[in-house]
Write a protein that holds these residues in place. Sequence first.
Motif, PDB file in Angstrom:
ATOM      1  N   ALA A  14      20.674  22.606 -14.691  1.00 38.02           N
ATOM      2  CA  ALA A  14      21.336  22.609 -15.983  1.00 38.02           C
ATOM      3  C   ALA A  14      20.300  22.566 -17.104  1.00 38.02           C
ATOM      4  CB  ALA A  14      22.287  21.422 -16.095  1.00 38.02           C
ATOM      5  N   GLY A  15      20.538  23.389 -18.114  1.00 38.66           N
ATOM      6  CA  GLY A  15      19.600  23.515 -19.210  1.00 38.66           C
ATOM      7  C   GLY A  15      18.592  24.632 -19.031  1.00 38.66           C
ATOM      8  N   SER A  17      17.347  28.632 -17.556  1.00 34.52           N
ATOM      9  CA  SER A  17      17.651  30.012 -17.937  1.00 34.52           C
ATOM     10  C   SER A  17      17.580  30.941 -16.740  1.00 34.52           C
ATOM     11  CB  SER A  17      16.654  30.503 -18.996  1.00 34.52           C
ATOM     12  OG  SER A  17      16.719  29.723 -20.174  1.00 34.52           O
ATOM     13  N   ARG A  66      24.479  31.082 -26.423  1.00 32.80           N
ATOM     14  CA  ARG A  66      23.627  30.750 -25.269  1.00 32.80           C
ATOM     15  C   ARG A  66      23.241  31.996 -24.471  1.00 32.80           C
ATOM     16  NH1 ARG A  66      25.662  27.849 -21.189  1.00 32.80           N
ATOM     17  NH2 ARG A  66      27.828  28.493 -21.543  1.00 32.80           N
ATOM     18  N   ASN A  83      20.745  31.298 -21.342  1.00 33.18           N
ATOM     19  CA  ASN A  83      19.964  30.111 -21.687  1.00 33.18           C
ATOM     20  C   ASN A  83      20.882  28.888 -21.745  1.00 33.18           C
ATOM     21  OD1 ASN A  83      17.660  31.759 -22.014  1.00 33.18           O
ATOM     22  ND2 ASN A  83      18.156  32.097 -24.181  1.00 33.18           N
ATOM     23  N   SER A  84      20.260  27.727 -21.710  1.00 37.79           N
ATOM     24  CA  SER A  84      21.005  26.457 -21.793  1.00 37.79           C
ATOM     25  C   SER A  84      22.178  26.444 -20.824  1.00 37.79           C
ATOM     26  CB  SER A  84      21.504  26.239 -23.234  1.00 37.79           C
ATOM     27  OG  SER A  84      20.436  26.236 -24.145  1.00 37.79           O
ATOM     28  N   LEU A  85      21.909  26.797 -19.593  1.00 37.48           N
ATOM     29  CA  LEU A  85      22.977  26.921 -18.601  1.00 37.48           C
ATOM     30  C   LEU A  85      23.631  25.573 -18.330  1.00 37.48           C
ATOM     31  CD1 LEU A  85      21.257  29.510 -16.307  1.00 37.48           C
ATOM     32  CD2 LEU A  85      23.551  29.760 -17.260  1.00 37.48           C
ATOM     33  N   LYS A  86      24.932  25.636 -18.099  1.00 40.25           N
ATOM     34  CA  LYS A  86      25.737  24.455 -17.827  1.00 40.25           C
ATOM     35  C   LYS A  86      26.338  24.554 -16.431  1.00 40.25           C
ATOM     36  CE  LYS A  86      27.155  24.253 -22.714  1.00 40.25           C
ATOM     37  NZ  LYS A  86      28.314  24.222 -23.637  1.00 40.25           N
ATOM     38  N   ASP A  89      28.902  27.152 -15.791  1.00 43.05           N
ATOM     39  CA  ASP A  89      28.509  28.567 -15.734  1.00 43.05           C
ATOM     40  C   ASP A  89      28.374  29.046 -14.287  1.00 43.05           C
ATOM     41  OD1 ASP A  89      26.341  27.943 -18.516  1.00 43.05           O
ATOM     42  OD2 ASP A  89      28.291  28.947 -18.555  1.00 43.05           O
TER      43      ASP A  89
END
Length: 121
Positions: A14-15, A17, A66, A83-86, A89
């Motif tokens: 998480a967070g 790319s 994002r 980017n900033s993957l959660k 996702d």
Amino acid sequence: QVQLVESGGGLVQAGGSLRLSCAVSGSPFSINAIGWYRQAPGKQRELVAAISGGGSTNYADSVRGRFTISRDNAKNSVYLQMNSLKLEDTAVYYCKAGVKAWAWSPSRDYWGQGTQVTVSS
């Protein structure tokens, strides 16, 4: 024969790319709009981002700011910079393209086989 091949998926924290790629093979006459979709387990497939033949973009609210979609017409390819993957996702990501295989053929949609994106905590 027109085919779409995705690549670039994988496991990321998480967070982090990832950059997905989708290449359209088969030397089509033209490629119109291309979109990235995703499908998480137990959920319906949803549109993530799309880009028109002219370069106009559209994003789902959940990824706007994002994710960035882009295309390289010379390479018949489209990309999705994530980017900033959660955690949410996490899904199988598919690309879909509106393609005219030949000048005289109607445009039809083609789908790729999908690439898995897994976001871990």
